[in-house]
Enzyme design. Structure first.
Site, PDB file in Angstrom:
ATOM      1  N   LYS A  96       0.706  -1.155   0.008  1.00 46.77           N
ATOM      2  CA  LYS A  96      -0.108  -0.070  -0.036  1.00 46.77           C
ATOM      3  C   LYS A  96       0.724   1.272  -0.075  1.00 46.77           C
ATOM      4  O   LYS A  96       1.833   1.324   0.523  1.00 46.77           O
ATOM      5  CB  LYS A  96      -0.656  -0.104   1.356  1.00 46.77           C
ATOM      6  CG  LYS A  96      -1.862   1.000   1.448  1.00 46.77           C
ATOM      7  CD  LYS A  96      -2.818   0.797   2.638  1.00 46.77           C
ATOM      8  CE  LYS A  96      -3.908   1.652   2.970  1.00 46.77           C
ATOM      9  NZ  LYS A  96      -4.760   1.515   3.829  1.00 46.77           N
ATOM     10  N   SER A 127      -9.475   1.564   3.276  1.00 42.66           N
ATOM     11  CA  SER A 127      -8.886   2.244   2.354  1.00 42.66           C
ATOM     12  C   SER A 127      -7.904   1.449   1.649  1.00 42.66           C
ATOM     13  O   SER A 127      -7.260   2.047   0.731  1.00 42.66           O
ATOM     14  CB  SER A 127      -8.001   3.382   3.075  1.00 42.66           C
ATOM     15  OG  SER A 127      -7.129   2.869   4.063  1.00 42.66           O
ATOM     16  N   SER A 131      -9.791  -1.257   7.440  1.00 40.98           N
ATOM     17  CA  SER A 131      -9.053  -0.905   6.176  1.00 40.98           C
ATOM     18  C   SER A 131      -8.579  -2.200   5.216  1.00 40.98           C
ATOM     19  O   SER A 131      -8.113  -1.941   4.294  1.00 40.98           O
ATOM     20  CB  SER A 131      -8.183   0.209   5.980  1.00 40.98           C
ATOM     21  OG  SER A 131      -8.859   1.447   5.881  1.00 40.98           O
TER      22      SER A 131
HETATM   23  N1  GLN Z   1     -13.045   3.854   7.191  1.00 41.94           N
HETATM   24  C1  GLN Z   1     -12.274   4.308   8.203  1.00 41.94           C
HETATM   25  C2  GLN Z   1     -11.748   5.606   8.028  1.00 41.94           C
HETATM   26  O1  GLN Z   1     -12.363   6.065   7.142  1.00 41.94           O
HETATM   27  C3  GLN Z   1     -11.008   3.464   8.531  1.00 41.94           C
HETATM   28  C4  GLN Z   1      -9.834   3.660   7.681  1.00 41.94           C
HETATM   29  C5  GLN Z   1      -8.679   2.803   7.941  1.00 41.94           C
HETATM   30  O2  GLN Z   1      -8.711   1.679   8.645  1.00 41.94           O
HETATM   31  N2  GLN Z   1      -7.511   3.330   7.446  1.00 41.94           N
HETATM   32  O3  GLN Z   1     -11.336   6.274   8.793  1.00 41.94           O
END
Ligand code: GLN
Length: 493
Positions: free
Chosen positions: A79, A154, A178
């Site tokens: 990532k 994400s 994420s």
């Molecule tokens: N969807 C969550 C957010 O928007 C988690 C994101 C993540 O785990 N990086 O913060």
């Protein structure tokens, strides 16, 4: 090669038997990454030159008799908020677009030392803020099962790359789900280990008390292999823990007789998609058949998790992202008349809408007069959540829920409604708040043919038990259908 056989073990045995050279293995992954990127937009950078050079090096070592690297020749996607020396680390943001870190994350270094070959950096929601990968400054990632739908976020690029068979394993990051969430939406396995199990050194910080490097694989065994190599104390990360790393592969016995699985029934009604509910009930039944004891449990404060998460995560983000000022990293706005204007314009032009929303929210909840009402309160409820989990783990060994309330949704469906987007994390963000490990395993398809994910959580440091529980299910219920966009052939065709 059939998609179902594209995994670490088979790559290792094919290279060892000479069926495919190490170089060809890496080359095939690079070809697939390049070819499918037009459809999926999973990669922000593909490192053909570096990956092939590393493959040559590994082959030469092998020929010189230096074998035995557990991941020799295994293609790995990373990532783009995890540093790999020589490659970009844009975090899906314009503000870090041109940034190339001078060092690698500890986890990346450990995997490379074990023979894994980084083929590229994957797309993500800007600074890992999002649940659909629609917040990337470099375009949305598409779900290989249906390219009109989101892959989840994400870490959507890494999830799509694994699901499409471009790489067998990939690294993502988790702050609130994420990795587990896109794993569920893309029909693969995603593990968030215990906080402190994997070093965060080299992971660009979003919310430091919630951030974890996490692992995607096509099956539980591959995830266990990556965890094995990557885990353990790192002097470069003060929050990485000095806790023994057991033999994860040896733990995969599939014997789960007598394991007590707790189901928080109260969380499984409101807002849960009917298809997901059906698949989860079937999985619960499957666990009973495998010999587990399924009991009802309560997590009384879990209903507050989204509120708590979005206060704490934004507070920490507002502080962490203060460092991007146009001086130290990446992008700088041009033609500013003075320093203040340079800061302002750099941040205005560099950050996207969601990141700005989070910085504003976080600054607000930390500001004098509101700190006690929001930030302190959220921390107090976080402690109550931790106590809920302690009580639950007094009566059960693992907690089972869906990973997400719905299967993959359409691109654009939720972009104008941040609250409904935030609700995607309802089942996952508690594990980040409490620090326990969690895994998502595919548990069948919805009526529309979209993957559904089953989530399991266990006690701190019990990844071995968690992986075995997931493996026991997976070995009896493999996901037989394959995504529409795939680099490899179908085993059934
Ligand atoms: N969807 C969550 C957010 O928007 C988690 C994101 C993540 O785990 N990086 O913060």
């Amino acid at each position: 090669m059939p998609l179902s056989e594209y995994n670490v073990e088979s790559i290792r045995s094919r290279i060892a038997s000479g069926e495919e050279s190490l170089r060809d293995t890496v080359n095939r992954s690079l070809d697939a990454a390049e070819r499918l990127n037009e459809k999926l937009n999973a990669f922000l950078e593909i490192d053909r030159k570096g990956a092939l050079a590393r493959a040559e090096e590994l082959s030469a070592n092998q020929q010189a008799g230096e074998s035995g690297l557990p991941l020799a020749g295994v293609p790995l996607a990373v990532k783009d908020n995890i540093c790999v020396r020589g490659l970009q680390a844009s975090c899906g943001s314009r503000i870090l677009g041109p940034y190339h870190p001078p060092y690698s994350a500890t986890v990346v270094e450990r995997l490379q030392a074990a023979g894994a070959v980084v083929v590229g950096k994957t797309n993500l929601d800007e600074f890992a803020m999002g649940s659909s990968n629609e917040n990337s400054a470099f375009g949305v990632v598409r779900n290989p099962w249906d390219t009109e739908r989101v892959p989840g976020g994400s870490s959507g690029g890494s999830a799509a790359a694994v699901a499409a068979g471009i790489v067998p394993v990939a690294l993502g990051s988790e702050t609130g789900g994420s990795v587990r969430q896109p794993a569920a939406l893309c029909g693969i396995v995603g593990l968030k280990p215990t906080y402190g199990r994997l070093s965060r050194y080299g992971l660009v910080a979003f919310a430091s008390s919630l951030d974890h490097i996490s692992i995607f694989g096509r099956n539980v065994r591959d995830v266990a292999e990556v965890l094995q190599v990557a885990a353990g104390r790192d002097p470069l990360d003060a929050t990485s823990a000095d806790v023994d790393v057991p033999d994860y592969k040896a733990a995969l016995t599939t014997d789960i007789k007598g394991v007590r699985i707790g189901v928080p029934r109260a969380l499984l009604s409101e807002g849960l998609d009917a298809d997901v509910s059906e698949r989860i009930e079937a999985a619960i039944e499957a666990y009973r058949e495998l010999g587990a004891e399924v009991i009802d449990i309560e997590l009384p404060h879990a209903k507050y998790c989204i509120a708590v998460y979005y206060v704490i995560a934004t507070a920490e983000a507002s502080s962490n992202l203060a460092r991007f000022d146009g001086v130290r990293y990446g992008f700088r706005a041009e033609e500013a008349k003075n320093l203040r204007e340079m800061y302002r314009r750099t941040r205005d032009e560099g950050f996207g809408a969601e990141v700005k929303r989070r910085i504003m929210l976080g600054t607000f909840v930390l500001s004098s007069g509101y700190y006690d009402a929001y930030y302190r309160k959220a921390q107090q409820v976080r402690t109550l959540l931790k106590i809920d989990f302690e009580h639950a783990f007094g009566v059960c060994d693992a907690i089972l829920t869906p990973t997400t309330p719905t299967p993959a949704f359409l691109i654009g469906e939720k972009v104008d409604d941040p609250l409904s987007m935030y609700l995607n994390d309802i089942y996952t963000c508690t594990a980040n708040l409490v620090g326990v490990p969690g895994i998502s395993v595919p548990c069948g398809l919805s009526k529309d043919g979209l993957p559904v994910g089953l989530q399991l959580m266990s006690r701190h440091w019990d990844e071995a038990g968690l992986l075995n529980l997931a493996h026991a299910y997976e070995s009896k219920h493999p996901l037989l259908e394959r995504p529409r966009v795939s680099a490899l052939s179908d085993s059934t065709s």
